[in-house]
Design a protein around this motif. Structure first.
Motif, PDB file in Angstrom:
ATOM      1  N   VAL A 194       0.610  -0.947  -0.026  1.00  0.00           N
ATOM      2  CA  VAL A 194      -0.157  -0.557   0.005  1.00  0.00           C
ATOM      3  C   VAL A 194       1.434   1.273   0.429  1.00  0.00           C
ATOM      4  O   VAL A 194       1.559   1.497   1.132  1.00  0.00           O
ATOM      5  CB  VAL A 194      -1.194   0.085   1.608  1.00  0.00           C
ATOM      6  CG1 VAL A 194      -1.515   1.300   1.696  1.00  0.00           C
ATOM      7  CG2 VAL A 194      -1.940  -0.921   1.312  1.00  0.00           C
ATOM      8  N   ASP A 224      -2.514  -0.440  -3.425  1.00  0.00           N
ATOM      9  CA  ASP A 224      -3.559   0.109  -2.980  1.00  0.00           C
ATOM     10  C   ASP A 224      -3.184   1.402  -2.413  1.00  0.00           C
ATOM     11  O   ASP A 224      -1.699   1.786  -3.082  1.00  0.00           O
ATOM     12  CB  ASP A 224      -4.590  -0.236  -1.752  1.00  0.00           C
ATOM     13  CG  ASP A 224      -5.849   0.073  -1.694  1.00  0.00           C
ATOM     14  OD1 ASP A 224      -6.735  -0.575  -1.111  1.00  0.00           O
ATOM     15  OD2 ASP A 224      -6.034   1.546  -2.303  1.00  0.00           O
ATOM     16  N   ILE A 257      -3.223   5.336   0.465  1.00  0.00           N
ATOM     17  CA  ILE A 257      -3.639   5.571   1.591  1.00  0.00           C
ATOM     18  C   ILE A 257      -3.108   6.814   1.338  1.00  0.00           C
ATOM     19  O   ILE A 257      -1.610   7.397   1.066  1.00  0.00           O
ATOM     20  CB  ILE A 257      -3.083   5.061   2.900  1.00  0.00           C
ATOM     21  CG1 ILE A 257      -3.707   3.607   2.627  1.00  0.00           C
ATOM     22  CG2 ILE A 257      -3.496   6.087   3.623  1.00  0.00           C
ATOM     23  CD1 ILE A 257      -2.930   2.725   4.079  1.00  0.00           C
ATOM     24  N   GLU A 288      -9.809   5.366   7.770  1.00  0.00           N
ATOM     25  CA  GLU A 288      -9.669   4.230   6.560  1.00  0.00           C
ATOM     26  C   GLU A 288      -8.089   3.655   7.106  1.00  0.00           C
ATOM     27  O   GLU A 288      -8.310   2.219   6.257  1.00  0.00           O
ATOM     28  CB  GLU A 288      -9.853   5.774   5.332  1.00  0.00           C
ATOM     29  CG  GLU A 288      -8.610   5.254   4.107  1.00  0.00           C
ATOM     30  CD  GLU A 288      -8.347   6.480   3.347  1.00  0.00           C
ATOM     31  OE1 GLU A 288      -8.280   7.303   3.756  1.00  0.00           O
ATOM     32  OE2 GLU A 288      -8.379   6.265   1.922  1.00  0.00           O
ATOM     33  N   ARG A 308      -8.301  -1.004   5.297  1.00  0.00           N
ATOM     34  CA  ARG A 308      -8.110  -1.033   4.469  1.00  0.00           C
ATOM     35  C   ARG A 308      -6.713  -2.011   4.626  1.00  0.00           C
ATOM     36  O   ARG A 308      -6.663  -2.712   4.076  1.00  0.00           O
ATOM     37  CB  ARG A 308      -7.255   0.049   3.520  1.00  0.00           C
ATOM     38  CG  ARG A 308      -7.818   0.974   2.861  1.00  0.00           C
ATOM     39  CD  ARG A 308      -7.170   1.900   1.758  1.00  0.00           C
ATOM     40  NE  ARG A 308      -8.222   2.974   1.019  1.00  0.00           N
ATOM     41  CZ  ARG A 308      -9.338   2.771   0.276  1.00  0.00           C
ATOM     42  NH1 ARG A 308      -8.920   1.685  -0.975  1.00  0.00           N
ATOM     43  NH2 ARG A 308      -9.670   3.620  -0.536  1.00  0.00           N
ATOM     44  N   SER A 341      -8.536  -5.400   5.193  1.00  0.00           N
ATOM     45  CA  SER A 341      -8.816  -6.241   4.527  1.00  0.00           C
ATOM     46  C   SER A 341      -8.304  -6.659   3.271  1.00  0.00           C
ATOM     47  O   SER A 341      -8.207  -7.989   2.715  1.00  0.00           O
ATOM     48  CB  SER A 341     -10.256  -4.879   3.683  1.00  0.00           C
ATOM     49  OG  SER A 341     -10.326  -5.588   1.912  1.00  0.00           O
ATOM     50  N   THR A 374      -9.221   0.743  -9.404  1.00  0.00           N
ATOM     51  CA  THR A 374     -10.068   0.633  -8.336  1.00  0.00           C
ATOM     52  C   THR A 374     -11.400   1.860  -8.389  1.00  0.00           C
ATOM     53  O   THR A 374     -11.246   2.988  -8.992  1.00  0.00           O
ATOM     54  CB  THR A 374      -9.784   1.345  -6.755  1.00  0.00           C
ATOM     55  OG1 THR A 374      -8.720   0.373  -6.647  1.00  0.00           O
ATOM     56  CG2 THR A 374     -10.582   1.197  -6.454  1.00  0.00           C
ATOM     57  N   ASN A 400     -12.370  -3.379  -6.851  1.00  0.00           N
ATOM     58  CA  ASN A 400     -10.771  -3.405  -6.654  1.00  0.00           C
ATOM     59  C   ASN A 400     -10.640  -5.010  -8.343  1.00  0.00           C
ATOM     60  O   ASN A 400     -11.312  -6.113  -8.368  1.00  0.00           O
ATOM     61  CB  ASN A 400     -10.280  -3.920  -6.401  1.00  0.00           C
ATOM     62  CG  ASN A 400      -9.853  -2.692  -5.311  1.00  0.00           C
ATOM     63  OD1 ASN A 400      -8.703  -1.919  -5.259  1.00  0.00           O
ATOM     64  ND2 ASN A 400     -10.769  -2.787  -4.050  1.00  0.00           N
ATOM     65  N   ARG A 413     -16.083  -4.349  -2.589  1.00  0.00           N
ATOM     66  CA  ARG A 413     -16.566  -4.088  -1.127  1.00  0.00           C
ATOM     67  C   ARG A 413     -17.273  -2.880  -0.602  1.00  0.00           C
ATOM     68  O   ARG A 413     -17.642  -2.377  -1.323  1.00  0.00           O
ATOM     69  CB  ARG A 413     -14.944  -3.613  -0.319  1.00  0.00           C
ATOM     70  CG  ARG A 413     -14.927  -3.388   1.354  1.00  0.00           C
ATOM     71  CD  ARG A 413     -13.713  -2.523   1.320  1.00  0.00           C
ATOM     72  NE  ARG A 413     -12.556  -2.985   0.869  1.00  0.00           N
ATOM     73  CZ  ARG A 413     -11.305  -2.056   0.834  1.00  0.00           C
ATOM     74  NH1 ARG A 413     -11.308  -0.744   0.879  1.00  0.00           N
ATOM     75  NH2 ARG A 413      -9.552  -2.770  -0.042  1.00  0.00           N
TER      76      ARG A 413
END
Length: 323
Positions: A82, A103, A105, A113, A117, A120, A204, A223, A242
């Motif tokens: 991430v 992903d 952030i 958040e 994340r 998940s 995404t 995703n 999600r």
């Protein structure tokens, strides 16, 4: 998942590492720290890492360079990464995605958040490992709240879990074209051409089912990942859905509240500024020097408050949504 998940946090700013550690350790994660890209690669040699939170902007070796190194290593290529970043440009994000990022952030990091994340991604990573090791797709992924669908290169569903059937209201998934299903029944935040462009291996986007007399509103974050073999041949397309309805609803409520407050403040501020102007131009009689200074000070502060309200309105409009 058994045992603690180990997260490698990579950032050249110590205070940023401390903040992420403060968020993650109370949730039961084990944290390993690295202050540079070089140190991160060294830590990966000696530790089993489940997830990497990787800062993009670092001296010497950037986060994207680190990511490229990870994706060519046999032991590190499958570790989810991430990117923790302030980058907003699409071009920069595309570079990170092309390098193998899972992903993003954004900084400043939002605790809720971040935890959502991380949880998940670790869950999905865990189940992917189970699939590779045991080839028991249905047994494992039917327990996942996220919807997972494996599609052929022409987007026909070949296998999926129970959550996909629930989210997309599918009775018999065999050979359902998932792209057609999404664009026929939902509002999609990416156009069809961009979704079907598989030159970018990860995408995404959101799909939305509006509230009706018989159904509640549903917001799903999707995703899409492209799976290829070692020779680059496209094997499958993986969709992971999600449910983010609660988060989106809260966001919209916050936007609506801010908009209402801003509009309510405008009227009394207009009255205040109007009366200040009348006092300043002598409409209510002459003012002595001390009174003038006091009124001027009130006027400055009122103008500042007007600017704040206008900025707040601009923020809510920019971040607004369509009902």
């Amino acid at each position: 998942m058994k045992g603690k998940s180990v997260i490698l946090v990579v950032d050249d700013q110590f205070q940023n590492i401390e903040l992420l550690e403060a968020y993650l350790v109370p949730q039961g994660y084990e944290i390993i720290k690295a202050a540079s890209g070089e140190e991160a690669l060294e830590k990966l040699v000696h530790n089993k890492i489940d997830l990497i939170l990787l800062d993009v902007m670092m001296p010497k070796m950037s986060g994207i360079e680190v990511l490229k190194n990870l994706r060519v290593g046999e032991k590190t290529k499958a570790i989810p990464v991430v990117m923790v970043t302030v980058l907003k440009e699409t071009e920069d994000k595309v570079k990170a995605l092309e390098a193998g990022c899972d992903d993003f952030i954004s900084k400043p990091v939002d605790k809720v958040e971040l935890l959502a994340r991380v949880k998940s991604i670790l869950k999905i990573s865990y189940y992917r490992q189970q699939l590779e090791e045991k080839e028991k797709f249905k047994t494992v992924v039917d327990k996942v709240s996220d919807g997972i669908a494996i599609c052929s290169p022409d987007y026909l569903i070949k296998d999926c879990n129970a959550a996909i059937l629930k989210y997309l209201n599918i009775t018999n998934p065999k050979d359902v074209n998932l792209v057609e299903k999404l664009f026929t029944n939902y509002s999609v935040t990416i156009n069809k051409e961009a979704l079907m462009d598989l030159t970018i291996a990860h995408k995404t986007f959101d799909i939305v089912r509006q509230k009706s007399e018989t159904t509640e509103a549903l917001y799903l974050e999707v995703n899409l990942d492209v799976i290829k073999n070692s020779s680059g041949e496209l094997l499958s397309i993986v969709f992971i859905l999600r449910d983010v309805t609660a988060a989106r609803t809260e966001e919209f409520l916050r936007q609506d509240t801010l908009t209402l407050i801003s509009h309510k403040l405008r009227t009394p501020l207009g009255v205040i500024n109007g009366n200040i102007s009348l006092l300043q131009d002598g409409s209510y009689g002459a003012l002595n020097e001390e009174q003038k200074k006091a009124i001027d000070n009130v006027s400055k502060q009122s103008s500042l408050l007007v600017s704040i309200v206008e900025e707040l309105l601009g923020f809510t409009i920019a971040g607004g949504h369509s009902s």
